[in-house]
Motif scaffolding. Structure first.
Motif, mmCIF file in Angstrom:
data_model
loop_
_atom_site.group_PDB
_atom_site.id
_atom_site.type_symbol
_atom_site.label_atom_id
_atom_site.label_comp_id
_atom_site.label_asym_id
_atom_site.label_seq_id
_atom_site.Cartn_x
_atom_site.Cartn_y
_atom_site.Cartn_z
ATOM 1 N N GLN A 13 -0.197 63.354 58.416
ATOM 2 C CA GLN A 13 -0.894 64.570 58.027
ATOM 3 C C GLN A 13 -2.398 64.489 58.196
ATOM 4 O OE1 GLN A 13 0.716 62.523 55.936
ATOM 5 N NE2 GLN A 13 0.106 62.783 53.824
ATOM 6 N N PRO A 45 -3.669 69.450 51.052
ATOM 7 C CA PRO A 45 -2.753 68.333 51.267
ATOM 8 C C PRO A 45 -1.625 68.293 50.250
ATOM 9 C CG PRO A 45 -4.696 67.564 50.093
ATOM 10 C CD PRO A 45 -4.856 69.051 50.280
ATOM 11 N N SER A 46 -0.497 67.706 50.663
ATOM 12 C CA SER A 46 0.565 67.332 49.756
ATOM 13 C C SER A 46 0.883 65.867 50.015
ATOM 14 C CB SER A 46 1.796 68.215 49.965
ATOM 15 O OG SER A 46 2.789 67.939 48.990
ATOM 16 N N SER A 50 0.273 68.327 55.330
ATOM 17 C CA SER A 50 -0.903 69.098 54.953
ATOM 18 C C SER A 50 -0.853 70.453 55.639
ATOM 19 C CB SER A 50 -2.192 68.363 55.343
ATOM 20 O OG SER A 50 -2.293 67.126 54.673
ATOM 21 N N ASN A 354 -4.853 62.127 48.942
ATOM 22 C CA ASN A 354 -5.727 62.596 50.019
ATOM 23 C C ASN A 354 -6.960 63.290 49.466
ATOM 24 O OD1 ASN A 354 -2.735 63.614 51.611
ATOM 25 N ND2 ASN A 354 -3.946 61.863 52.242
#
Length: 363
Positions: A13, A45-46, A50, A354
């Motif tokens: 990501q 983000p996750s 993202s 992140n």
């Protein structure tokens, strides 16, 4: 304006450059797939992917999406304004509606399936997402919750298990799970309706943030307050992780629980460490800098100053602090990359492991 990212990249990501490293300890510029390089307006983000909102209302996804890694999954023509992510759900704010998809239903053909949930909102909604209408969007079903009519919200932040809200008159309200002190009410009890953080009475606030199990705010005067779990120094307070030891700080006094005290009677130097701060604590930035923006990841925190500098602290195992290493810090430390490259930081958005930063050329 350009976005930079750093931290966890195990699923691509933050895909830039070569190599398969899981971490990115120094900021890299986020570039879109479009050959015209449409500007990225929002970055979210996750854990494993993202999302990026582009200036033409499109949406770029990067990372592990729809069951497979994606360099960039591009959805066009959505009139997208903002996005909220979890591992299972993607919630998108558009001009006149909010729609939600299960991430497992997304496929790399550039078209979106029918949303699993949607809600109409007034066109030109002025609320700051995830505020919409008379309530706010959640990252799990039922996806929307109304706020009491007496609560006039200006901003809202979602933690893993709690919510932090800024009212229109600058007060802070919190609710949800409180076992790590993240609600700021001076205890570790759960609260399931919005409740004023009395310890901040008389101090008008302008920004709020919620991490995994900690919270933060910025006063109108630019002061930072943090509270909740400090296991990795994410509050900017002295921290030492010890097995079976929990320290509670109430009203500025550090107290050990009975079981931990029996083990640590011979270790006086541990008495200054704080693991749970259940009241908001004032956190000083170096050079008495005033803060303008703040964001919290799972166990780290980042703040932007009025002069355009970025400070980070907390857990750094995946480089999410941006200092070029994987060290954790229990005090705010300036990220020198941006001053060295003559960039001024405008905004910051942390999530999990992140950090994304919006910059412009320094004046």
């Amino acid at each position: 304006m350009v976005w930079f990212g750093f931290g966890f990249r195990g699923f691509g990501q933050l895909e830039q450059g070569e190599g398969q490293t899981l971490l990115l300890p120094e900021p890299v510029q986020i570039r879109g797939l479009d050959p015209d390089q449409k500007k990225i307006l929002r970055a979210a983000p996750s854990w494993s992917y993202s999302a990026f909102v582009t200036e033409d209302g499109g949406l770029l996804l990067s990372g592990f999406v729809g069951g497979s890694p994606q360099r960039y999954l591009h959805f066009c023509g959505l009139d997208c304004q903002d996005v909220l992510l979890s591992e299972k759900y993607m919630i998108v704010l558009m001009k006149d509606r909010v729609e939600c998809w299960n991430t497992g239903s997304l496929h790399p053909d550039g078209t979106l399936p029918e949303p699993m949930w949607k809600m109409a909102v007034s066109a030109g909604n002025k609320s700051v997402f995830p505020l919409v209408g008379n309530g706010y969007v959640l990252l799990e079903p039922p996806f929307f919750r109304e706020l009491p009519l007496t609560v006039q919200a200006q901003r809202i932040a979602l933690g893993n298990e709690h919510v932090v809200l800024l009212t229109s008159d600058g007060r802070i309200m919190t609710w949800g799970a409180g076992r790590h002190g993240q609600l700021g009410h001076g205890d570790v009890e759960d609260v399931w309706e919005p409740r004023i953080v009395e310890a901040l009475h008389g101090v008008p606030m302008k920004e709020v943030a919620a991490g995994g199990w900690h919270s933060a705010s910025i006063s109108e005067g630019g002061d930072i307050y943090c509270w909740g779990w400090n296991e990795s120094g994410q509050l900017g307070l002295p921290s030492k992780t010890q097995e079976n030891t929990i320290l509670y700080s109430c009203s500025g006094v550090t107290l050990q629980d009975a079981s931990a005290k029996e083990e640590d009677d011979d270790d006086d130097e541990d008495s200054g460490y704080i693991a749970v701060q259940s009241f908001p604590a004032l956190i000083d930035l170096p050079q008495e800098s005033e803060a303008s923006k703040i964001s919290c990841g799972s166990r780290h925190t980042a703040a932007v100053t009025c002069s355009g500098e970025l400070y980070t602290w907390g857990w750094g195992r995946y480089g999410q602090l941006g200092h070029g290493d994987i060290k954790s810090l229990d005090h705010p430390t300036r990220v020198n990359f941006f001053s060295q490259t003559k960039l001024s930081v405008v905004d910051v958005n942390c999530r999990h492991w992140n950090t994304f930063v919006l910059c412009q050329d320094a004046k």
